[in-house]
Design a protein around this motif. Structure first.
Motif, PDB file in Angstrom:
ATOM      1  N   THR A 233       0.787  -1.181   0.154  1.00  0.00           N
ATOM      2  CA  THR A 233       0.153   0.046  -0.093  1.00  0.00           C
ATOM      3  C   THR A 233       0.795   1.087  -0.028  1.00  0.00           C
ATOM      4  O   THR A 233       0.439   2.257   0.105  1.00  0.00           O
ATOM      5  CB  THR A 233      -0.884   0.024   1.319  1.00  0.00           C
ATOM      6  OG1 THR A 233      -0.229   0.049   2.396  1.00  0.00           O
ATOM      7  CG2 THR A 233      -2.089  -1.149   1.302  1.00  0.00           C
ATOM      8  N   HIS A 234       2.240   1.001   0.054  1.00  0.00           N
ATOM      9  CA  HIS A 234       3.117   2.429   0.135  1.00  0.00           C
ATOM     10  C   HIS A 234       4.321   1.853  -0.306  1.00  0.00           C
ATOM     11  O   HIS A 234       4.690   0.506  -0.389  1.00  0.00           O
ATOM     12  CB  HIS A 234       3.191   2.892   1.532  1.00  0.00           C
ATOM     13  CG  HIS A 234       3.389   1.861   2.603  1.00  0.00           C
ATOM     14  ND1 HIS A 234       2.692   0.965   3.038  1.00  0.00           N
ATOM     15  CD2 HIS A 234       4.725   1.560   3.186  1.00  0.00           C
ATOM     16  CE1 HIS A 234       3.126   0.151   3.963  1.00  0.00           C
ATOM     17  NE2 HIS A 234       4.509   0.564   3.885  1.00  0.00           N
ATOM     18  N   THR A 235       5.264   2.840  -0.737  1.00  0.00           N
ATOM     19  CA  THR A 235       6.492   2.619  -1.108  1.00  0.00           C
ATOM     20  C   THR A 235       7.865   3.369  -0.224  1.00  0.00           C
ATOM     21  O   THR A 235       7.428   4.489  -0.009  1.00  0.00           O
ATOM     22  CB  THR A 235       6.715   3.051  -2.909  1.00  0.00           C
ATOM     23  OG1 THR A 235       5.740   2.395  -3.605  1.00  0.00           O
ATOM     24  CG2 THR A 235       8.142   2.837  -3.200  1.00  0.00           C
ATOM     25  N   ARG A 236       8.530   2.818  -0.055  1.00  0.00           N
ATOM     26  CA  ARG A 236       9.710   3.398   0.962  1.00  0.00           C
ATOM     27  C   ARG A 236      10.761   3.624   0.067  1.00  0.00           C
ATOM     28  O   ARG A 236      11.245   2.842  -0.895  1.00  0.00           O
ATOM     29  CB  ARG A 236      10.096   2.530   1.880  1.00  0.00           C
ATOM     30  CG  ARG A 236       8.878   2.094   2.746  1.00  0.00           C
ATOM     31  CD  ARG A 236       9.273   1.152   3.917  1.00  0.00           C
ATOM     32  NE  ARG A 236       8.435   0.423   4.588  1.00  0.00           N
ATOM     33  CZ  ARG A 236       7.435   0.899   5.733  1.00  0.00           C
ATOM     34  NH1 ARG A 236       7.731   2.389   5.913  1.00  0.00           N
ATOM     35  NH2 ARG A 236       6.436   0.286   6.073  1.00  0.00           N
TER      36      ARG A 236
ATOM     37  N   ALA B 154       2.543   6.943  -0.118  1.00  0.00           N
ATOM     38  CA  ALA B 154       1.409   6.222   0.315  1.00  0.00           C
ATOM     39  C   ALA B 154      -0.077   6.783  -0.476  1.00  0.00           C
ATOM     40  O   ALA B 154      -0.227   8.087  -0.356  1.00  0.00           O
ATOM     41  CB  ALA B 154       1.034   6.404   1.674  1.00  0.00           C
ATOM     42  N   GLY B 155      -0.483   6.006  -1.366  1.00  0.00           N
ATOM     43  CA  GLY B 155      -1.402   6.554  -2.445  1.00  0.00           C
ATOM     44  C   GLY B 155      -0.642   7.620  -2.950  1.00  0.00           C
ATOM     45  O   GLY B 155       0.164   7.445  -3.879  1.00  0.00           O
ATOM     46  N   ASN B 156      -1.511   8.924  -3.181  1.00  0.00           N
ATOM     47  CA  ASN B 156      -1.050   9.860  -4.080  1.00  0.00           C
ATOM     48  C   ASN B 156      -0.065  10.802  -3.164  1.00  0.00           C
ATOM     49  O   ASN B 156       0.044  12.013  -3.368  1.00  0.00           O
ATOM     50  CB  ASN B 156      -1.764  10.660  -4.951  1.00  0.00           C
ATOM     51  CG  ASN B 156      -2.840  11.448  -4.336  1.00  0.00           C
ATOM     52  OD1 ASN B 156      -2.943  11.304  -3.031  1.00  0.00           O
ATOM     53  ND2 ASN B 156      -3.320  12.465  -4.849  1.00  0.00           N
ATOM     54  N   THR B 157       0.331  10.562  -1.854  1.00  0.00           N
ATOM     55  CA  THR B 157       0.779  11.386  -1.063  1.00  0.00           C
ATOM     56  C   THR B 157       2.361  10.851  -0.661  1.00  0.00           C
ATOM     57  O   THR B 157       2.553   9.799  -0.446  1.00  0.00           O
ATOM     58  CB  THR B 157      -0.094  11.351   0.428  1.00  0.00           C
ATOM     59  OG1 THR B 157      -1.482  11.926   0.110  1.00  0.00           O
ATOM     60  CG2 THR B 157       0.598  12.356   1.505  1.00  0.00           C
ATOM     61  N   VAL B 158       3.176  11.811  -0.553  1.00  0.00           N
ATOM     62  CA  VAL B 158       4.603  11.822  -0.482  1.00  0.00           C
ATOM     63  C   VAL B 158       4.926  12.301   0.883  1.00  0.00           C
ATOM     64  O   VAL B 158       4.607  13.535   1.027  1.00  0.00           O
ATOM     65  CB  VAL B 158       5.489  12.462  -1.427  1.00  0.00           C
ATOM     66  CG1 VAL B 158       7.010  11.822  -1.168  1.00  0.00           C
ATOM     67  CG2 VAL B 158       5.054  11.880  -2.785  1.00  0.00           C
ATOM     68  N   TYR B 159       5.332  11.594   1.829  1.00  0.00           N
ATOM     69  CA  TYR B 159       5.904  12.203   3.360  1.00  0.00           C
ATOM     70  C   TYR B 159       7.350  12.064   3.041  1.00  0.00           C
ATOM     71  O   TYR B 159       8.075  10.899   2.971  1.00  0.00           O
ATOM     72  CB  TYR B 159       5.318  11.030   4.419  1.00  0.00           C
ATOM     73  CG  TYR B 159       3.800  11.025   4.345  1.00  0.00           C
ATOM     74  CD1 TYR B 159       2.949  12.127   5.066  1.00  0.00           C
ATOM     75  CD2 TYR B 159       3.325   9.948   3.646  1.00  0.00           C
ATOM     76  CE1 TYR B 159       1.584  11.919   5.054  1.00  0.00           C
ATOM     77  CE2 TYR B 159       1.915   9.896   3.754  1.00  0.00           C
ATOM     78  CZ  TYR B 159       0.881  10.895   4.472  1.00  0.00           C
ATOM     79  OH  TYR B 159      -0.401  10.869   4.262  1.00  0.00           O
TER      80      TYR B 159
ATOM     81  N   GLY C 105       8.109  10.442  -7.851  1.00  0.00           N
ATOM     82  CA  GLY C 105       7.119  10.820  -8.794  1.00  0.00           C
ATOM     83  C   GLY C 105       6.564  12.393  -8.682  1.00  0.00           C
ATOM     84  O   GLY C 105       5.456  12.481  -9.309  1.00  0.00           O
ATOM     85  N   SER C 106       6.907  12.978  -7.726  1.00  0.00           N
ATOM     86  CA  SER C 106       6.381  14.405  -7.639  1.00  0.00           C
ATOM     87  C   SER C 106       7.573  15.615  -7.856  1.00  0.00           C
ATOM     88  O   SER C 106       8.501  15.350  -8.485  1.00  0.00           O
ATOM     89  CB  SER C 106       5.858  14.467  -6.349  1.00  0.00           C
ATOM     90  OG  SER C 106       5.030  15.786  -5.851  1.00  0.00           O
TER      91      SER C 106
ATOM     92  N   ALA D 155       3.818  16.172   0.212  1.00  0.00           N
ATOM     93  CA  ALA D 155       3.493  16.588  -0.951  1.00  0.00           C
ATOM     94  C   ALA D 155       2.457  15.504  -1.848  1.00  0.00           C
ATOM     95  O   ALA D 155       2.344  14.585  -1.161  1.00  0.00           O
ATOM     96  CB  ALA D 155       4.878  16.600  -1.997  1.00  0.00           C
ATOM     97  N   VAL D 156       1.971  15.922  -2.772  1.00  0.00           N
ATOM     98  CA  VAL D 156       0.989  14.967  -3.365  1.00  0.00           C
ATOM     99  C   VAL D 156       1.722  14.511  -4.843  1.00  0.00           C
ATOM    100  O   VAL D 156       2.823  15.453  -5.471  1.00  0.00           O
ATOM    101  CB  VAL D 156      -0.309  15.469  -3.768  1.00  0.00           C
ATOM    102  CG1 VAL D 156      -0.978  15.850  -2.578  1.00  0.00           C
ATOM    103  CG2 VAL D 156      -0.208  16.869  -4.589  1.00  0.00           C
TER     104      VAL D 156
END
Length: 138
Positions: free
Chosen positions: A3-6, A31-36, A74-75, A132-133
């Motif tokens: 469900t997420h990429t590290r 996570a989804g279209n959100t980048v932390y 990807g952002s 970010a998204v």
């Protein structure tokens, strides 16, 4: 299915050899279209501190790191929605925010700023994390 990429996983044994730590972390999570993005400091990805004693130079390096991590996710900088900035001295506010503002001109994120008594290493003067998204593909 994950469900997420590290992004840029690491262990604190290598990044903090002067401390007794053994934590598995990463520089960013999608996570989804959100980048932390983890708090970035004036150290490049080779582990070299840029700008010893210079909050503006450390901010510039932190923003370079953020830019690179967002691109790997990807952002990009234009999709930052929130910043949190930690400084170790209130006198650093102007040079830090002037430099960060140069990177965020026209972006208009929400922002939180904190003055803290210290960061994880004594030579670090500023730390910035962002959310970010990833824009939808058209």
């Amino acid at each position: 299915m994950p469900t997420h990429t590290r992004i840029r996983m690491f262990n604190t044994k290598e990044t903090y050899p002067n401390q007794s730590l053994d934590n598995d972390l990463c520089q960013a999570v999608v996570a989804g279209n959100t980048v932390y993005v983890r708090g970035q400091i004036g150290t490049n990805f080779k582990g070299e501190l840029v700008g010893l004693g210079d909050p503006r130079a450390q901010t510039e390096q932190a923003m370079k790191n953020i830019k690179q991590l967002l691109e790997e996710a990807g952002s990009d900088m234009t999709h930052i929605v929130k910043t949190t900035t930690y400084i170790t001295d209130p006198r650093f506010r102007e040079p830090v925010y002037q430099e960060a503002g140069r990177w965020l001109k026209g972006v208009f994120p929400i922002s939180t700023g904190l003055v803290v008594s210290g960061l994880a290493q004594p030579e670090w003067l500023v730390e910035i994390d962002v959310i970010a998204v990833i824009p939808d593909k058209k």
